[in-house]
Design an enzyme around this catalytic site. Structure first.
Site, PDB file in Angstrom:
ATOM      1  N   ASP A 115       1.036   0.446   5.092  1.00 24.75           N
ATOM      2  CA  ASP A 115       0.018   1.045   4.218  1.00 24.75           C
ATOM      3  C   ASP A 115      -0.675   2.249   4.841  1.00 24.75           C
ATOM      4  O   ASP A 115      -1.797   2.602   4.460  1.00 24.75           O
ATOM      5  CB  ASP A 115      -1.003  -0.022   3.803  1.00 24.75           C
ATOM      6  N   ASP A 176       4.179  -2.075  -3.515  1.00 22.63           N
ATOM      7  CA  ASP A 176       3.031  -1.216  -3.181  1.00 22.63           C
ATOM      8  C   ASP A 176       3.444  -0.015  -2.336  1.00 22.63           C
ATOM      9  O   ASP A 176       2.824   1.037  -2.360  1.00 22.63           O
ATOM     10  CB  ASP A 176       1.968  -2.013  -2.400  1.00 22.63           C
TER      11      ASP A 176
END
Ligand code: GLY
Length: 396
Positions: A115, A176
Site C-alpha cells: 500500500d 486494492d
C-alpha cells in the site's frame, strides 16, 4: 410559415436553452457550495488534527492511527487538494510535516507492504507535483522500488501484505493494489525506465483475469502458489464470501483499471473498468449508498460503505475522460449523482463531527468500524468534488 408558428418555435428554443443553463448552474451551485463547506471544515479541523494520522472518526473526533498504517496518506492528500485551490500555507505545512514523519516507516522498511501507493501518492507525489520538491520525488521513487520488489515473476502479481499482518501470505494478492499501480506508472514516466510500468501492467493483467469476474463483480483476495505462480483459491477477505462482491473492492477495480488505462492506453483496462463500473451502478440502491457487500444478506442494521461510493464516483469521473464521446455523459452523470447524494444525505456539515462523510465501513466481518466516517471516504469525496470543479490531473 405562419408568424405565430415561428414565434412559438422561437419561444420553445429559448426555453430549452434556459433549461440547460439552469441545469448547469444548479450543478455548479451545489458543487461550489459543497466545496466551500469542505474548505471551511478542513480549515477548522486541521487546527486540531494537525500533523497526525486520522483514520476513522469516533464520537465526532478523528483518531490518531499508527504512522505506518496504510491510510497515512489520505489526510495530507486532503490538505493538498484544498491547498491546490486556496494556497493556504498552514495546510501545506501540515501536509509536509506528515510526509516527513512518513520517513520512519519508509526507511524502517520491514513493516512496509504493497500500500505504498496509498501512502505516498497523496503525500509525497502530491507535494512533488504541486511544488516540485526533489526530496518528495526521491521518496516516491523509493516507495515505487519497494512496490516493484514485491512482484512475483511466476504468478505475475504483486504480493499484498507482510507476514506480520498476514502470516504465510507470500502468495496473496488483493484487488486494492490496483490503486497502488499508478506509483509504478509515475516512476516509469519520471525515470524514463519502463521496468516499473511493465510490472504494473503484468499485475493489472492478473487482476483483470483472476479478480474481476465476467459480470463485473470482484474478488477481494486471490491466493497463488508463490513458487509456481498457480492460482490456488479466492478468499472472502473483507467481503461477505469468496464469491460475493465487497463494494469497496469493486470501487478499487473501477478506479484502478481506469487509471491503468490512462497511463497505458491499453483497451483491455478500459473494458475491465467499465465491467466493474456497470456492476457497481446496477447494484446501487436508490440513494446511491452501497451496502458493504452487494451480495451480503440485507439485515436490519445493515452496514453501508460511503468510502466505496466516493472512490467509485471519482473512478467514474476518471473513466468518463477516456470512453467514447457518446459514453462520457453516462459516467459523468452517475459519478456526479453519487457525490451529490453523499453531500446532501451523508455529509456532516452542521454537526459536531470532524469528518466530512458519514457511514463508511472498514471491516464488517470483524465489526471493525462499521457505519463510521473514514478518512479515505473523505479523501475521495474531496477529490471527486475537485474534479467536478474542472480539476483534471490530480495526484493519482
Ligand atoms: N485497502 C484496505 C481496504 O480497502 O480496507
Amino acid at each position: 410559415m405562419d408568424s405565430w408558428i415561428i414565434f412559438i418555435i422561437l419561444i420553445e428554443y429559448l426555453l430549452i436553452i434556459k433549461g440547460s443553463d439552469d441545469k448547469m448552474s444548479t450543478t455548479n451551485n451545489w458543487v461550489n457550495e459543497a466545496w466551500e463547506q469542505v474548505v471551511k471544515k478542513i480549515g477548522k479541523t486541521s487546527k486540531r488534527i494537525g500533523a497526525t494520522f486520522p483514520h476513522v472518526s469516533i464520537d465526532g473526533k478523528y483518531n490518531n492511527e499508527r504512522v505506518g498504517w496504510w491510510t497515512a496518506g489520505f489526510w495530507p492528500g486532503i490538505l493538498w487538494l484544498v491547498y491546490r485551490e486556496t494556497k493556504d500555507n498552514d495546510l501545506r505545512d501540515i501536509a509536509i510535516s506528515i510526509e516527513e514523519k512518513l520517513d520512519e516507516p519508509l526507511y524502517e522498511f520491514t513493516g512496509i507492504h504493497h500500500d505504498v501507493g496509498f501512502m505516498w501518492i497523496p503525500s509525497a507525489i502530491a507535494h512533488y507535483k504541486l511544488l516540485g520538491n526533489e526530496e518528495s520525488k526521491r521518496r516516491g521513487l523509493i516507495a515505487a522500488s519497494h512496490l516493484a520488489g514485491r512482484f512475483n515473476t511466476k504468478g505475475n502479481f504483486i504480493r499484498a501484505w507482510t507476514d506480520k499482518v498476514y502470516p504465510n501470505g507470500q502468495g496473496v494478492a488483493i484487488i486494492d493494489c490496483m490503486m497502488n499501480l499508478p506509483l509504478l506508472y509515475w516512476a516509469s514516466e519520471e525515470t524514463g525506465d519502463p521496468r516499473f510500468k511493465h510490472i504494473a501492467m503484468a499485475h493489472a493483467d492478473t487482476a483483470d483475469r483472476e479478480f474481476i469476474r465476467k459480470d463485473g463483480s470482484v474478488h477481494h483476495i486471490v491466493r497463488f502458489d508463490p513458487e509456481t505462480g498457480e492460482r490456488i483459491e479466492a478468499l472472502a477477505g473483507q467481503g461477505y464470501a469468496p464469491d460475493s462482491a465487497w463494494s469497496r473492492g469493486v470501487a478499487w477495480a473501477i478506479y484502478g483499471m481506469a487509471l491503468s488505462y490512462r497511463y497505458t492506453k491499453e483497451p483491455r483496462y478500459l473494458e475491465a473498468a467499465k465491467r466493474a463500473a456497470h456492476f457497481f451502478l446496477a447494484n446501487l440502491p436508490e440513494d446511491q449508498m452501497p451496502y458493504w457487500d452487494f451480495r451480503a444478506p440485507v439485515e436490519e442494521d445493515m452496514a453501508y460503505d460511503s468510502s466505496a461510493a466516493a472512490c467509485a464516483a471519482s473512478g467514474l469521473l476518471e473513466l468518463a475522460r477516456w470512453v467514447e464521446p457518446n459514453e462520457t455523459r453516462m459516467y459523468e452523470e452517475t459519478g456526479t449523482r453519487i457525490i451529490k447524494s453523499l453531500y446532501e444525505n451523508y455529509g456532516a456539515w452542521d454537526e459536531e463531527e470532524e469528518a466530512l462523510i458519514k457511514k463508511g465501513t472498514v471491516n464488517r466481518n470483524t465489526n471493525k468500524y462499521v457505519n463510521t466516517p473514514i478518512i479515505y471516504g473523505d479523501y475521495f469525496f474531496v477529490e471527486a468534488l475537485a474534479k467536478l470543479r474542472g480539476q483534471k490531473d490530480l495526484f493519482w
